[in-house]
Design an enzyme around this catalytic site. Sequence first.
Site, short mmCIF file in Angstrom:
data_model
loop_
_atom_site.label_atom_id
_atom_site.label_comp_id
_atom_site.label_asym_id
_atom_site.label_seq_id
_atom_site.Cartn_x
_atom_site.Cartn_y
_atom_site.Cartn_z
N SER A 88 0.85 -1.18 0.00
CA SER A 88 0.00 0.00 0.00
C SER A 88 0.89 1.23 0.00
O SER A 88 2.07 1.17 0.38
CB SER A 88 -0.89 0.00 1.26
OG SER A 88 -1.50 1.25 1.47
N TYR A 142 -2.53 -0.31 10.79
CA TYR A 142 -2.60 -0.66 9.38
C TYR A 142 -1.29 -0.29 8.68
O TYR A 142 -0.72 -1.10 7.95
CB TYR A 142 -3.78 0.05 8.71
CG TYR A 142 -3.85 -0.18 7.22
CD1 TYR A 142 -4.30 -1.40 6.71
CD2 TYR A 142 -3.46 0.81 6.32
CE1 TYR A 142 -4.36 -1.63 5.34
CE2 TYR A 142 -3.53 0.59 4.95
CZ TYR A 142 -3.97 -0.62 4.46
OH TYR A 142 -4.02 -0.84 3.11
#
Length: 235
Positions: A140, A153
């Site tokens: 990501s 995260y």
Amino acid sequence: MNEKYAVVTGATKGLGRAIAEKLAGRAYNLFIGGRNEEELHAMQVYLADTYGIKANGYLADLSRKEKVSEFAETALSWCKTIDVLVNNAGLYLPGDVSTEEDGRLEKLMDTNLYSAYHLTRALLPRILQTPNAHIFNMCSIASKQAYPGGGSYSISKFALLGFNKALREELKDKGIKVTAILPGAAWSDSWKGADLPQDRLMEANDVAEALVATLNLSNAACMEEIILRPQLGDL
């Protein structure tokens, strides 16, 4: 013509679904994973009927190590080779390190890092027997730049990029390619229902197109990282 096989986790929705379809369109037989039995079965039937390939799958929560082992065992019994592995299974939960609930880090690490780590290790013997195989890890933008509200995260995605880098170094002299995909905001379940213009976020298909484009490179080249952002930048 030799058959080609791809394993894609988290393949029933969003980025994973788009990637599975692109690979099926390139005549890869697909072994897919998901956590919803009805969606998984429907995806298998859709892939086989639409693209004329073999499709199979296994229902598993890959945040649990024992389920990763079962998934891998089933994949190995079905796939003659593993030409492509896409570690796409993942989870997004917002929160700040200082205030997020206890156990949030463990949950995200189990899903976003350990699932890829354990599955890759289980499949590597077969991958190493497959000439010019390719491993993709769905990282990501948060793997490069932490942000407020990203909390655990971001930590888990930084760790996944570290896993990708270690694997790349380990396998480069064995003819196995390893690529990290680092997408920014794209329409998927994480952004479902967001009150934003359709063109403010990337399409899931954009990420899938970038993945399959790397498969066109010669055996002498490896795209180590693919960074994609919306044209207007991060949100």
